[in-house]
Design a protein around this motif. Sequence first.
Motif, PDB file in Angstrom:
ATOM      1  N   ALA A 231       0.847  -1.195   0.000  1.00  0.00           N
ATOM      2  CA  ALA A 231       0.000   0.000   0.000  1.00  0.00           C
ATOM      3  C   ALA A 231       0.883   1.245   0.000  1.00  0.00           C
ATOM      4  CB  ALA A 231      -0.905  -0.004   1.231  1.00  0.00           C
ATOM      5  N   GLU A 232       0.409   2.291  -0.628  1.00  0.00           N
ATOM      6  CA  GLU A 232       1.160   3.545  -0.676  1.00  0.00           C
ATOM      7  C   GLU A 232       1.208   4.159   0.720  1.00  0.00           C
ATOM      8  OE1 GLU A 232       0.544   7.940  -2.592  1.00  0.00           O
ATOM      9  OE2 GLU A 232       0.200   6.211  -3.905  1.00  0.00           O
ATOM     10  N   MET A 233       2.426   4.405   1.232  1.00  0.00           N
ATOM     11  CA  MET A 233       2.564   4.929   2.591  1.00  0.00           C
ATOM     12  C   MET A 233       3.902   5.619   2.767  1.00  0.00           C
ATOM     13  SD  MET A 233       3.224   1.380   4.685  1.00  0.00           S
ATOM     14  CE  MET A 233       2.009   0.507   3.716  1.00  0.00           C
ATOM     15  N   THR A 234       3.944   6.527   3.727  1.00  0.00           N
ATOM     16  CA  THR A 234       5.157   7.276   4.058  1.00  0.00           C
ATOM     17  C   THR A 234       5.510   7.043   5.516  1.00  0.00           C
ATOM     18  OG1 THR A 234       4.633   8.998   2.431  1.00  0.00           O
ATOM     19  CG2 THR A 234       6.220   9.567   4.162  1.00  0.00           C
ATOM     20  N   VAL A 235       6.789   6.782   5.766  1.00  0.00           N
ATOM     21  CA  VAL A 235       7.269   6.635   7.139  1.00  0.00           C
ATOM     22  C   VAL A 235       8.425   7.607   7.350  1.00  0.00           C
ATOM     23  CG1 VAL A 235       6.601   4.221   7.347  1.00  0.00           C
ATOM     24  CG2 VAL A 235       8.896   4.804   6.530  1.00  0.00           C
ATOM     25  N   THR A 236       8.731   7.869   8.624  1.00  0.00           N
ATOM     26  CA  THR A 236       9.880   8.700   8.972  1.00  0.00           C
ATOM     27  C   THR A 236      10.940   7.812   9.615  1.00  0.00           C
ATOM     28  OG1 THR A 236       8.469  10.622   9.340  1.00  0.00           O
ATOM     29  CG2 THR A 236      10.676  10.689  10.287  1.00  0.00           C
ATOM     30  N   GLY A 237      12.115   7.769   9.000  1.00  0.00           N
ATOM     31  CA  GLY A 237      13.173   6.922   9.527  1.00  0.00           C
ATOM     32  C   GLY A 237      14.455   7.091   8.745  1.00  0.00           C
ATOM     33  N   THR A 272      -1.485   3.947  14.171  1.00  0.00           N
ATOM     34  CA  THR A 272      -0.350   4.838  14.462  1.00  0.00           C
ATOM     35  C   THR A 272       0.962   4.259  13.976  1.00  0.00           C
ATOM     36  OG1 THR A 272      -0.093   3.837  16.660  1.00  0.00           O
ATOM     37  CG2 THR A 272      -1.477   5.818  16.491  1.00  0.00           C
ATOM     38  N   GLU A 273       0.900   3.178  13.172  1.00  0.00           N
ATOM     39  CA  GLU A 273       2.114   2.533  12.701  1.00  0.00           C
ATOM     40  C   GLU A 273       1.866   1.860  11.371  1.00  0.00           C
ATOM     41  OE1 GLU A 273       2.942  -0.125  15.908  1.00  0.00           O
ATOM     42  OE2 GLU A 273       1.479  -1.618  15.243  1.00  0.00           O
ATOM     43  N   VAL A 274       2.939   1.409  10.763  1.00  0.00           N
ATOM     44  CA  VAL A 274       2.837   0.626   9.532  1.00  0.00           C
ATOM     45  C   VAL A 274       3.363  -0.770   9.823  1.00  0.00           C
ATOM     46  CG1 VAL A 274       3.059   2.631   8.048  1.00  0.00           C
ATOM     47  CG2 VAL A 274       5.098   1.365   8.683  1.00  0.00           C
ATOM     48  N   GLU A 275       2.802  -1.754   9.151  1.00  0.00           N
ATOM     49  CA  GLU A 275       3.184  -3.141   9.370  1.00  0.00           C
ATOM     50  C   GLU A 275       3.711  -3.743   8.074  1.00  0.00           C
ATOM     51  OE1 GLU A 275       0.865  -6.328  11.795  1.00  0.00           O
ATOM     52  OE2 GLU A 275       0.429  -6.715   9.672  1.00  0.00           O
ATOM     53  N   VAL A 276       4.880  -4.346   8.161  1.00  0.00           N
ATOM     54  CA  VAL A 276       5.482  -5.025   7.008  1.00  0.00           C
ATOM     55  C   VAL A 276       5.639  -6.494   7.374  1.00  0.00           C
ATOM     56  CG1 VAL A 276       7.467  -5.181   5.466  1.00  0.00           C
ATOM     57  CG2 VAL A 276       6.713  -2.942   6.306  1.00  0.00           C
ATOM     58  N   ARG A 277       5.134  -7.372   6.499  1.00  0.00           N
ATOM     59  CA  ARG A 277       5.247  -8.817   6.710  1.00  0.00           C
ATOM     60  C   ARG A 277       6.047  -9.444   5.574  1.00  0.00           C
ATOM     61  NH1 ARG A 277       1.441 -11.871   9.872  1.00  0.00           N
ATOM     62  NH2 ARG A 277       0.328 -10.500  11.304  1.00  0.00           N
ATOM     63  N   VAL A 278       7.020 -10.251   5.937  1.00  0.00           N
ATOM     64  CA  VAL A 278       7.793 -11.024   4.965  1.00  0.00           C
ATOM     65  C   VAL A 278       7.593 -12.491   5.310  1.00  0.00           C
ATOM     66  CG1 VAL A 278      10.058 -11.480   3.969  1.00  0.00           C
ATOM     67  CG2 VAL A 278       9.504  -9.173   4.765  1.00  0.00           C
ATOM     68  N   SER A 279       6.839 -13.197   4.488  1.00  0.00           N
ATOM     69  CA  SER A 279       6.527 -14.598   4.770  1.00  0.00           C
ATOM     70  C   SER A 279       7.031 -15.476   3.633  1.00  0.00           C
ATOM     71  CB  SER A 279       5.016 -14.788   4.949  1.00  0.00           C
ATOM     72  OG  SER A 279       4.319 -14.353   3.802  1.00  0.00           O
ATOM     73  N   ASP A 280       7.366 -16.714   3.974  1.00  0.00           N
ATOM     74  CA  ASP A 280       7.873 -17.651   2.968  1.00  0.00           C
ATOM     75  C   ASP A 280       7.352 -19.053   3.261  1.00  0.00           C
ATOM     76  OD1 ASP A 280       9.749 -19.151   4.742  1.00  0.00           O
ATOM     77  OD2 ASP A 280      10.811 -17.244   4.820  1.00  0.00           O
ATOM     78  N   VAL A 342       7.362 -10.150  11.118  1.00  0.00           N
ATOM     79  CA  VAL A 342       6.445  -9.010  11.195  1.00  0.00           C
ATOM     80  C   VAL A 342       7.188  -7.832  11.791  1.00  0.00           C
ATOM     81  CG1 VAL A 342       4.242  -8.146  12.072  1.00  0.00           C
ATOM     82  CG2 VAL A 342       4.512 -10.584  11.540  1.00  0.00           C
ATOM     83  N   VAL A 343       7.229  -6.721  11.053  1.00  0.00           N
ATOM     84  CA  VAL A 343       7.881  -5.502  11.510  1.00  0.00           C
ATOM     85  C   VAL A 343       6.826  -4.401  11.628  1.00  0.00           C
ATOM     86  CG1 VAL A 343       9.594  -3.727  10.997  1.00  0.00           C
ATOM     87  CG2 VAL A 343      10.073  -6.114  10.431  1.00  0.00           C
ATOM     88  N   ALA A 344       6.754  -3.779  12.798  1.00  0.00           N
ATOM     89  CA  ALA A 344       5.839  -2.660  13.020  1.00  0.00           C
ATOM     90  C   ALA A 344       6.655  -1.410  13.299  1.00  0.00           C
ATOM     91  CB  ALA A 344       4.900  -2.957  14.202  1.00  0.00           C
ATOM     92  N   LEU A 345       6.427  -0.362  12.517  1.00  0.00           N
ATOM     93  CA  LEU A 345       7.164   0.889  12.657  1.00  0.00           C
ATOM     94  C   LEU A 345       6.203   2.042  12.925  1.00  0.00           C
ATOM     95  CD1 LEU A 345       9.654   0.647   9.656  1.00  0.00           C
ATOM     96  CD2 LEU A 345      10.260   0.560  12.076  1.00  0.00           C
ATOM     97  N   PRO A 346       6.559   2.972  13.828  1.00  0.00           N
ATOM     98  CA  PRO A 346       5.718   4.154  14.013  1.00  0.00           C
ATOM     99  C   PRO A 346       5.728   5.026  12.763  1.00  0.00           C
ATOM    100  CG  PRO A 346       7.774   4.390  15.213  1.00  0.00           C
ATOM    101  CD  PRO A 346       7.744   2.986  14.688  1.00  0.00           C
ATOM    102  N   VAL A 347       4.612   5.657  12.494  1.00  0.00           N
ATOM    103  CA  VAL A 347       4.514   6.490  11.290  1.00  0.00           C
ATOM    104  C   VAL A 347       5.449   7.668  11.369  1.00  0.00           C
ATOM    105  CG1 VAL A 347       2.975   7.921   9.897  1.00  0.00           C
ATOM    106  CG2 VAL A 347       2.152   5.766  10.858  1.00  0.00           C
ATOM    107  N   SER A 348       5.519   8.313  12.553  1.00  0.00           N
ATOM    108  CA  SER A 348       6.410   9.460  12.761  1.00  0.00           C
ATOM    109  C   SER A 348       7.404   9.110  13.853  1.00  0.00           C
ATOM    110  CB  SER A 348       5.623  10.714  13.153  1.00  0.00           C
ATOM    111  OG  SER A 348       4.925  10.494  14.365  1.00  0.00           O
TER     112      SER A 348
END
Length: 354
Positions: A231-237, A272-280, A342-348
């Motif tokens: 999904a289209e999204m912006t994070v700060t990091g 309040t965060e974005v979630e990235v999943r890498v599964s195999d 599973v990685v969860a990152l704060p948006v800001s």
Amino acid sequence: MKRLGRAVRGLLGMLGGFSLLSGSWTASYFILKALFKRFGSPSSDYVSQLLGVLLGFMLLFCIGGIISLITYGRQNKFYSPILNAVRRISKGDFTAKVEDVKRYGRMGELVEGINEMASELSRMETMRQDFISNVSHEIQSPLTSIRGFARALRAEDLSRETREHYLDIIEGESTRLSGLSDSLLKLSVLESGSFPFEAKPYRLDRQLRNILLACEPQWMGKGIEVEAELAEMTVTGAEDLLSQVWNNLLHNSIKFTPPGGTITITARPMDTEVEVRVSDTGTGISKEDLPHIFERFYKADKARSAGAGGSGLGLSLVKKIIDLHRGKVSAQSSPGEGTVFVVALPVSLKEGSE
């Protein structure tokens, strides 16, 4: 109850001090009275009072000194275990421990702190020794291969194909050794807090898509199918650091997924965060190994075969980088059923360092 006990002890101490002071002044009064009766009193009341004050203080100090001499042995016995434990800790003996903490009363918290300090230092010393042992092992393994195949290349009757094979092995082991050194250096810099952490907004979905395209030769070469839902999204990091996170997770999945398997990457925004999943659909990780996979140099027996290589530092770097971003990383896996990271990152992100 503790406050009440302290108040009672304080009151008793004050009463004891007042009694000692009163006793010394009373003794001073009667002693001077006896002396004046025998030798005559001074002509001035001021001199009499001054002598009484001086004699009172002298008696007070004498009584205090006698009490100190009597109690010195008990105090020495009381503090001796604490001092011995501190001396042993200062010399590197982290097995030192002060027993029977309750007998120290108000100093119990201090004694517990000393015991906790010794325990923590012992744990850190064990980690340091394990770290040195693991580093030595990881360095020694490729060096042994390089030395052995370099020696084998001296043979004059080697075919061209065999010689090229040996050279490929030497090059691969050299690359592995270089990667180990780079990972150790980066992990050390991150943990010291001296890494220039520059957080800025950027498009996470574009970063993940670019990393997938860069890794295409690896997963295409194994016949692995890759699916992406970004999904289209912006994070700060820190874009460079997070790029290493996705690279490590994706390369892990490619490494341990058999030909014909599937890797799925999804990224979606939450509250309040974005979630990235890498599964195999790879070999998976056992329940016993799963809690330890983010530890330095830890290698699960089934997933980390000698042929797969790796230093065991990749996931440690992932954990450290995500921690610096105030995020969370976890893994779900079962042997033979693949793995999901599973990685969860704060948006800001306001601060990037701990």
